[in-house]
Every structure is written in C-alpha cells, then in structure tokens.
Design an enzyme around this catalytic site. Structure first.
Site, PDB file in Angstrom:
ATOM      1  N   SER A 123      36.018  44.901  45.950  1.00 33.78           N
ATOM      2  CA  SER A 123      35.355  44.203  46.935  1.00 33.78           C
ATOM      3  C   SER A 123      34.064  44.519  47.490  1.00 33.78           C
ATOM      4  O   SER A 123      33.423  43.916  48.071  1.00 33.78           O
ATOM      5  CB  SER A 123      36.248  44.606  48.416  1.00 33.78           C
ATOM      6  N   HIS A 144      39.612  38.702  44.092  1.00 29.57           N
ATOM      7  CA  HIS A 144      39.406  39.775  45.295  1.00 29.57           C
ATOM      8  C   HIS A 144      40.540  39.202  46.392  1.00 29.57           C
ATOM      9  O   HIS A 144      40.226  38.225  46.980  1.00 29.57           O
ATOM     10  CB  HIS A 144      38.106  39.558  45.788  1.00 29.57           C
ATOM     11  N   GLU A 156      39.053  35.388  46.633  1.00 32.16           N
ATOM     12  CA  GLU A 156      37.957  34.905  46.065  1.00 32.16           C
ATOM     13  C   GLU A 156      37.796  35.208  44.666  1.00 32.16           C
ATOM     14  O   GLU A 156      38.026  36.167  44.094  1.00 32.16           O
ATOM     15  CB  GLU A 156      36.896  35.892  46.651  1.00 32.16           C
ATOM     16  N   ASN A 194      32.613  39.085  52.781  1.00 32.50           N
ATOM     17  CA  ASN A 194      31.834  40.280  53.431  1.00 32.50           C
ATOM     18  C   ASN A 194      30.375  40.239  53.379  1.00 32.50           C
ATOM     19  O   ASN A 194      29.662  40.826  54.001  1.00 32.50           O
ATOM     20  CB  ASN A 194      32.396  41.392  52.381  1.00 32.50           C
TER      21      ASN A 194
END
Length: 505
Positions: A123, A144, A156, A194
């Site tokens: 991540s 991910h 992802e 993120n």
C-alpha cells in the site's frame, strides 16, 4: 488477455490478516489456493482460520455447505516456496519493507514458470522499485486489496514502469472475475486512494491546529454536513494513528516532501505519546471504559431573522432559498453581479465559504459547504471577533429554523467541508493530468475505497468547474506556503470553462 482460468492455482505469500483475506477471495472464487509463510506453522494456522470463516459464511447462508467443503479441499498450506512452482498467480502480503519484498520475488522468479503473474499487495511502496529486482519485471503488478479483503470490493491494479499491459490486463480481469471492482492505476505514491484521500485528514488536523474547532465538532461537521461516513479524527483513531501517519509520511517523502502532503505535527505528537487510537485505548478520543464521549459544539437556540435578501443565486448553496421559504421566512431576491450572499435584517451578510476570512469584511458570517443542504443535520458557521453578535445570532437562528444544528467555529478560511472537498478535487484533477488513472476510476476508487459520498469528479460537476479553483486560489493568497496552490490541471479546467463562456479576463 483474459482472467485466469479457475483451474489455475493461486498462491498467497504472507498469512497475516490481509494475506488470509486475499486467499479467501481467490478460494471462494473457485481457485486452488496455496498458502505460504516463512514462519513454521503459520500457513497451517491460517488455513484453519480461513476454514472457520467459511463455516461462518455457511451459518449466514452466504455459502452452501457443499461449496465450503469444496473450497476447503482446494486450500493447501505450503511447506516451502518451491511448492508454488505450478502457480499461475502469486500474491505477496508480507512485511512492508522494500528489501524483504525484492528478495522474496527474486526467489520466486527462480521457482515459478515464466508466464506466472507476480503481484504485490503493498500500500505504500513503489511497485516499480519492487519489480526492479526481477529478471522479467513485465509480469509484475500491484494488486492492492483493502482490508477486510473478503468484504471490501475495491482493488487497485497498479502498473509499474516496466509492467507489460497484457499482464496488467490479466490482473484486472482476474480481480473482476473474483467479484471485485478493479481500477487501473499507474505507479504513483499512494496509488489512487491513499494519494487523493490525504486532504481529508490533513485539513481536519489543520483546522484543529489553528484552534478553529475541536475534533468532535470537526468530525460532526464532516459527517452531518459533508455527508462523509466518519470524521477524520474518529477514522484515524479506528485505523490507528501510527498507521495513518505512516502512510501520510510515506506519500510526503515519495513526493519529495511536497507541501501539499505535509504530515500533521499534532498527529505526530499523538503517536509519540502512544495515543494510537482505539487499539491503545486513547487517541483523539478517550476509549476507556466509562469515558464520556466528546460532544460537538452546538450553538444555543436563537431567533430566526424576519426575512433575508438574496443577492445572486448562492451557487452550490442555491437550494437554501427554497428551504428558507419552506420555513416561512420571506426571501427577497436581488440580481447582483458582484456576489452571491444573503443579507440579514441587521445589515450583516451570510456567504458560502469561499477561501476568504470573515475578518476581512465589515460584518460577514460564512457557512460551510454541504453535500445536501436539505438532508444535512448540522451546519458550521464561521465568524471573526469583529462580527456583530446580531449578525451571528441571525445566521444561527436562520439555520436552526431550517432544522439544522449549528456549530460556530473560528475564522477559518474555507472552513471544514469546503476546503477539504476543494483539495480532494484538485488532487484528483492533477492525478488525471499526470496519467495516474481515469476520472471514472478515481471516482470509483474514492467511493468504494474510503466510502466518500461522491467521487471527486462528481463533486466537481455538482459544484461547478470554477468552484474548487476559486476557493483554493483565495486560500493560497492567505497561506502562500504552496499547500493550497491550485494545480495546473485545475487551473486549465477552470480557465477552459471561463473561456467557453467568453470570460478571458
């Protein structure tokens, strides 16, 4: 290239919470699954734990007993990496250290076939850097998953610099065949979620650090006015302050300490003190048994104004005019070219947060952006020490007459929801311009990955092409550190709209 055939074995290396979750997803989808962990006995324990979760799915009628038995028969712990030789996909979910992951994949490359798809669930690390250790980096991708992997739909699919499009497509289609919602993403710090989510935390912390409002009030405004599932303080307490700060720090460092991603000093002090959130019993809030919950600041009851004068259409807050009329308060409308605001009986003004401060004007109260003014249950107001008590009371009474609780915060430019949404919209436009992902995939990722009520581009279309740029430009004038400087992508987006409308000033 299509999804992996269900007869193809899938391996998961690393049997912590995330590794077990990924293995369960592949298993329930119908693949033979191999589990490997370097620690002796952990793969067997993980297989038993997955079996117990399958039992619970049967109890909840989400899986038949026959399907559970078949899945258990397909799940095999591996004693050593060499047991993964015939796998078509190996997903890694081990320690977040570049050297550890690189060494693992170097070893795997000498074991599996040359057509085996290799994937990392990292991540925070660069997919390109991990794959750079490989002889055949073209078959290496990021997959991910979000925790808990069996429940959360988003994956992802991250292409490193050297990833071959055929393998990225195979990974994407396989995730979709597993019942997930994949989004394609270039290898950028934080990937989609993120990276673009950083302002949700950062702006809440910034308002708190500026003494604009306390955590409980900020959280309440984000939930009850902004429509977010949780506020930033309660969410980071749930995630873990150390975990959340680590991701923020990683993104900041990876962008060469870009000021837009600067970590919060207040959060740093929280981590240093060991107040990590729910898992330690205290974070922004106290979770000790019997502790009183922190309540948001809520204004005392005030009388509504006898009438309001609407100058302009209020832009994104235009639906307020109908609500005010429904509450029985007369609205006089006047066409004005120089502003969109409400004038109160005492002569003070009420305006939607725009990146300016109340102290700059004679007598202005700002109100925050809402996801839906009709459904919002709380509105934040911002005033300065020079705002007349009558104006603040009239503004408070107006929103209370609409059935809203009112939280009065400090003279914070952009307030809470407005500045947060503007920055999220800006980072999303910047990501598209730099080829990170498409608008559609970014909206999908933010809705599914962090439960935002709208994707950034959905917000942008609703608010108007120029709204986020104008607010951030005003914020940047008041804080020229660069934190709020609109991106070139957002500037082009706003300017293109103005130019089509004939405004080239």
């Amino acid at each position: 290239m299509t999804a992996l055939d269900l007869s193809s074995p899938v391996a998961v290396v690393g049997t912590g919470t995330m590794g077990q979750g990924i293995a369960q997803v592949a298993l329930v989808a119908g693949h033979p699954v191999r589990l490997y962990d370097a620690a002796p006995g952990r793969a067997r324990a993980a297989a038993d734990a997955i079996g117990a979760r399958l039992d619970r799915l049967v109890e909840k009628d989400r899986l038949t007993g026959a399907d559970r038995d078949a899945a258990r028969a397909r799940l095999l712990p591996a004693e050593e990496l060499a047991d993964l030789e015939d796998c078509a996909l190996v997903v890694e979910a081990v320690l977040e250290r570049l050297d550890v992951k690189q060494e693992l994949f170097r070893e795997l490359e000498g074991i599996v076939g040359e057509d085996c798809l290799l994937a990392t669930n990292t991540s925070s690390l660069s997919v390109t850097a991990i794959g750079g250790a490989l002889r055949l980096p073209g078959r290496f991708v990021g997959l991910h998953f979000f925790n808990p992997a069996p429940l959360l739909p988003l994956v992802e699919v991250v292409s490193g610099f050297a990833t071959d499009v055929t393998y990225a497509t195979r990974a994407y289609e396989t995730a979709r065949a597993w019942g997930k919602t994949p989004v394609a993403c270039a290898d950028t710090p934080g990937f989609i979620v993120n990276r673009i989510a950083r302002p949700f935390y950062a702006e809440a912390f910034a308002v708190h650090e500026a003494q604009g409002a306390d955590p409980a009030t900020i959280d309440a405004v984000l939930r009850e006015c902004g429509g977010f599932r949780m506020g930033a303080f309660e969410l980071t307490d749930l995630i873990g302050q150390d975990v959340n700060e680590s991701v923020t720090h990683s993104v900041w460092q990876s962008f060469f300490q870009d000021v837009r991603f600067t970590p919060s000093l207040a959060q740093r002090r929280l981590v240093e003190s060991g107040r990590l959130g729910r898992k330690s019993g205290q974070g922004w809030y106290d979770y000790a048994e019997g502790a009183e919950p922190d309540e948001p600041h809520t204004a005392e009851k005030a009388s509504p104004p006898a009438y309001v004068v609407a100058e302009g259409d209020l832009g994104p807050a235009s639906e307020l005019l109908a609500l005010i009329r429904e509450a029985g308060i007369p609205v006089r409308e006047e066409d004005e070219d120089h502003g969109t605001r409400l004038v109160l009986p005492g002569g003070g003004q009420l305006a939607l947060a725009d990146g300016q401060t109340s102290v700059e004007f004679r007598d202005v109260v700002y109100f925050d952006l809402a996801l839906d003014y009709r459904r919002a249950t709380r509105i934040a107001l911002s005033a300065s020490q020079d705002t007349s008590p009558q104006t603040l009371a009239e503004a408070t009474g107006l929103f209370q007459a609409l059935g809203k609780q009112v939280s009065v915060i400090g003279d914070v430019p952009g307030m809470i929801v407005a500045r947060t949404v503007a920055r999220i919209v800006d980072l999303a436009h910047d990501a598209v311009a730099k080829g990170v992902a498409t608008e559609e995939d970014i909206d999908t990722a933010m809705r599914l990955g962090v439960n935002y009520p709208l994707g950034p581009f959905e917000w942008s279309r609703r608010l108007g092409r120029n709204w986020a740029y104008a607010l951030l430009d005003d914020l940047h004038l008041r804080d020229p550190s660069g934190r709020y400087a609109p991106s070139l992508a957002l500037y082009r987006h706003a300017y293109a709209s103005d130019k089509r409308e004939g405004n080239t000033s």
